[in-house]
Motif scaffolding. Structure first.
Motif, PDB file in Angstrom:
ATOM      1  N   ASP A  38       0.835  -1.396  -0.109  1.00 37.95           N
ATOM      2  CA  ASP A  38      -0.048  -0.040   0.057  1.00 37.95           C
ATOM      3  C   ASP A  38       0.826   1.245  -0.009  1.00 37.95           C
ATOM      4  OD1 ASP A  38      -2.334  -1.413  -0.074  1.00 37.95           O
ATOM      5  OD2 ASP A  38      -2.584  -1.349   2.095  1.00 37.95           O
ATOM      6  N   TYR A  39       2.049   1.266   0.630  1.00 40.91           N
ATOM      7  CA  TYR A  39       2.826   2.556   0.642  1.00 40.91           C
ATOM      8  C   TYR A  39       3.568   2.698  -0.482  1.00 40.91           C
ATOM      9  CZ  TYR A  39       6.836  -0.600   1.096  1.00 40.91           C
ATOM     10  OH  TYR A  39       7.744  -1.708   0.840  1.00 40.91           O
ATOM     11  N   CYS A  40       3.448   1.811  -1.571  1.00 36.49           N
ATOM     12  CA  CYS A  40       3.850   2.228  -2.700  1.00 36.49           C
ATOM     13  C   CYS A  40       2.982   3.050  -3.655  1.00 36.49           C
ATOM     14  CB  CYS A  40       4.204   0.510  -3.387  1.00 36.49           C
ATOM     15  SG  CYS A  40       5.498  -0.126  -2.940  1.00 36.49           S
ATOM     16  N   GLU A  41       1.722   3.213  -3.190  1.00 34.98           N
ATOM     17  CA  GLU A  41       1.074   4.239  -4.087  1.00 34.98           C
ATOM     18  C   GLU A  41       1.412   5.509  -4.373  1.00 34.98           C
ATOM     19  OE1 GLU A  41      -2.174   4.992  -6.243  1.00 34.98           O
ATOM     20  OE2 GLU A  41      -1.940   3.147  -5.389  1.00 34.98           O
ATOM     21  N   ILE A  42       2.039   6.176  -3.309  1.00 36.53           N
ATOM     22  CA  ILE A  42       2.706   7.633  -3.537  1.00 36.53           C
ATOM     23  C   ILE A  42       3.866   7.339  -4.640  1.00 36.53           C
ATOM     24  CG2 ILE A  42       4.307   7.279  -1.718  1.00 36.53           C
ATOM     25  CD1 ILE A  42       3.928  10.269  -1.271  1.00 36.53           C
ATOM     26  N   TYR A  43       4.549   6.278  -4.781  1.00 40.60           N
ATOM     27  CA  TYR A  43       5.730   6.228  -5.507  1.00 40.60           C
ATOM     28  C   TYR A  43       5.268   5.938  -6.901  1.00 40.60           C
ATOM     29  CZ  TYR A  43       8.247   6.155  -1.307  1.00 40.60           C
ATOM     30  OH  TYR A  43       8.680   6.282  -0.042  1.00 40.60           O
ATOM     31  N   LEU A  44       3.934   5.084  -6.944  1.00 40.96           N
ATOM     32  CA  LEU A  44       3.438   4.858  -8.325  1.00 40.96           C
ATOM     33  C   LEU A  44       2.887   6.153  -9.140  1.00 40.96           C
ATOM     34  CD1 LEU A  44       1.758   1.341  -7.345  1.00 40.96           C
ATOM     35  CD2 LEU A  44       3.819   1.826  -8.964  1.00 40.96           C
ATOM     36  N   LYS A  45       2.452   7.037  -8.095  1.00 36.64           N
ATOM     37  CA  LYS A  45       1.787   8.337  -8.792  1.00 36.64           C
ATOM     38  C   LYS A  45       3.181   9.137  -9.097  1.00 36.64           C
ATOM     39  CE  LYS A  45      -2.137   8.738  -5.830  1.00 36.64           C
ATOM     40  NZ  LYS A  45      -2.905   9.251  -4.690  1.00 36.64           N
ATOM     41  N   GLY A  51       4.585   4.861 -16.311  1.00 33.20           N
ATOM     42  CA  GLY A  51       5.423   4.171 -15.462  1.00 33.20           C
ATOM     43  C   GLY A  51       4.725   3.209 -14.477  1.00 33.20           C
ATOM     44  N   ARG A  52       3.819   3.632 -14.020  1.00 28.07           N
ATOM     45  CA  ARG A  52       2.612   2.902 -13.219  1.00 28.07           C
ATOM     46  C   ARG A  52       2.352   1.707 -13.814  1.00 28.07           C
ATOM     47  NH1 ARG A  52      -1.111   4.560  -8.866  1.00 28.07           N
ATOM     48  NH2 ARG A  52      -2.141   2.762  -8.344  1.00 28.07           N
ATOM     49  N   GLU A  53       1.876   1.447 -15.172  1.00 29.67           N
ATOM     50  CA  GLU A  53       1.491   0.713 -15.885  1.00 29.67           C
ATOM     51  C   GLU A  53       2.431  -0.506 -16.221  1.00 29.67           C
ATOM     52  OE1 GLU A  53      -0.024  -0.189 -20.600  1.00 29.67           O
ATOM     53  OE2 GLU A  53      -0.551   1.768 -19.424  1.00 29.67           O
ATOM     54  N   VAL A  54       3.535   0.177 -16.307  1.00 36.35           N
ATOM     55  CA  VAL A  54       4.805  -0.957 -16.590  1.00 36.35           C
ATOM     56  C   VAL A  54       5.157  -1.780 -15.463  1.00 36.35           C
ATOM     57  CG1 VAL A  54       7.288  -1.074 -17.015  1.00 36.35           C
ATOM     58  CG2 VAL A  54       5.799   0.537 -18.439  1.00 36.35           C
ATOM     59  N   VAL A  55       5.229  -1.086 -14.381  1.00 41.59           N
ATOM     60  CA  VAL A  55       5.381  -1.418 -13.053  1.00 41.59           C
ATOM     61  C   VAL A  55       4.370  -2.636 -12.680  1.00 41.59           C
ATOM     62  CG1 VAL A  55       5.548  -1.183 -10.359  1.00 41.59           C
ATOM     63  CG2 VAL A  55       6.825   0.379 -11.795  1.00 41.59           C
ATOM     64  N   GLU A  56       3.053  -2.240 -12.641  1.00 42.57           N
ATOM     65  CA  GLU A  56       2.065  -3.282 -12.216  1.00 42.57           C
ATOM     66  C   GLU A  56       2.124  -4.506 -13.186  1.00 42.57           C
ATOM     67  OE1 GLU A  56      -1.364  -0.502 -12.130  1.00 42.57           O
ATOM     68  OE2 GLU A  56      -1.098  -0.019 -10.148  1.00 42.57           O
ATOM     69  N   LYS A  57       2.216  -4.220 -14.503  1.00 43.52           N
ATOM     70  CA  LYS A  57       1.839  -5.302 -15.348  1.00 43.52           C
ATOM     71  C   LYS A  57       3.260  -6.074 -15.286  1.00 43.52           C
ATOM     72  CE  LYS A  57      -0.656  -3.435 -18.873  1.00 43.52           C
ATOM     73  NZ  LYS A  57      -1.031  -3.268 -20.440  1.00 43.52           N
ATOM     74  N   LEU A  58       4.514  -5.599 -15.190  1.00 43.85           N
ATOM     75  CA  LEU A  58       5.857  -6.569 -14.903  1.00 43.85           C
ATOM     76  C   LEU A  58       5.808  -7.329 -13.651  1.00 43.85           C
ATOM     77  CD1 LEU A  58       8.435  -4.256 -16.467  1.00 43.85           C
ATOM     78  CD2 LEU A  58       7.072  -6.057 -17.424  1.00 43.85           C
ATOM     79  N   LEU A  59       5.152  -6.772 -12.629  1.00 43.22           N
ATOM     80  CA  LEU A  59       5.434  -7.532 -11.407  1.00 43.22           C
ATOM     81  C   LEU A  59       4.221  -8.509 -11.284  1.00 43.22           C
ATOM     82  CD1 LEU A  59       6.212  -4.670  -8.745  1.00 43.22           C
ATOM     83  CD2 LEU A  59       7.403  -6.553  -9.388  1.00 43.22           C
ATOM     84  N   ARG A  60       3.386  -8.677 -12.096  1.00 44.90           N
ATOM     85  CA  ARG A  60       2.330  -9.545 -12.333  1.00 44.90           C
ATOM     86  C   ARG A  60       2.957 -10.790 -12.812  1.00 44.90           C
ATOM     87  NH1 ARG A  60      -2.042  -6.378 -14.845  1.00 44.90           N
ATOM     88  NH2 ARG A  60      -1.993  -4.755 -13.356  1.00 44.90           N
TER      89      ARG A  60
END
Length: 124
Positions: A38-45, A51-60
């Protein structure tokens, strides 16, 4: 601008860099680990929409443990039991989708170059 992804192998066999000609992240550098907390939300913003899309897709992806984001570079770490032959096509496909969204090019127009330079690794 040419749509290009350069994959770079480094001495660590579980880590690869993907250099791009399109800006992926709006922030200097961030490292994200699986699972996202949950604390990653600020960094994803901070890394922005793409960037957020890439991180979320790759970590899946099965095998991906960490994603490092810089404006024109994505670093990916996989677990020791996983193989790049299984993971890399999905990483490339994810990055190509960003090119399609940001640059109005087709996925086929994105050039992928494999960079494999061991001369700096001290094993000549």
């Amino acid at each position: 601008m040419k749509a290009r992804i350069v994959t770079e192998r480094v001495p660590n066999p579980y880590y690869r860099r993907y250099h791009t000609t399109v800006e992926i992240s709006e922030y200097t550098i961030h490292i994200f680990s699986r699972p996202l907390r949950d604390y990653c939300e600020i960094y994803l913003k901070e890394v922005g929409k793409y960037g957020r899309e890439v991180v979320e897709k790759l970590l899946r992806l099965d095998g991906v443990t960490d994603v490092t984001l810089q404006p024109y570079e994505v670093g990916v770490t996989i677990g020791e039991a996983h193989d790049w032959e299984d993971v890399q096509p999905h990483v490339i496909a994810t990055l190509k989708k960003v090119f399609v969204q940001k640059c109005t090019v087709s996925e086929d127009e994105v050039q992928v170059i494999e960079k494999y330079d061991t001369s700096k690794w001290g094993n000549e």
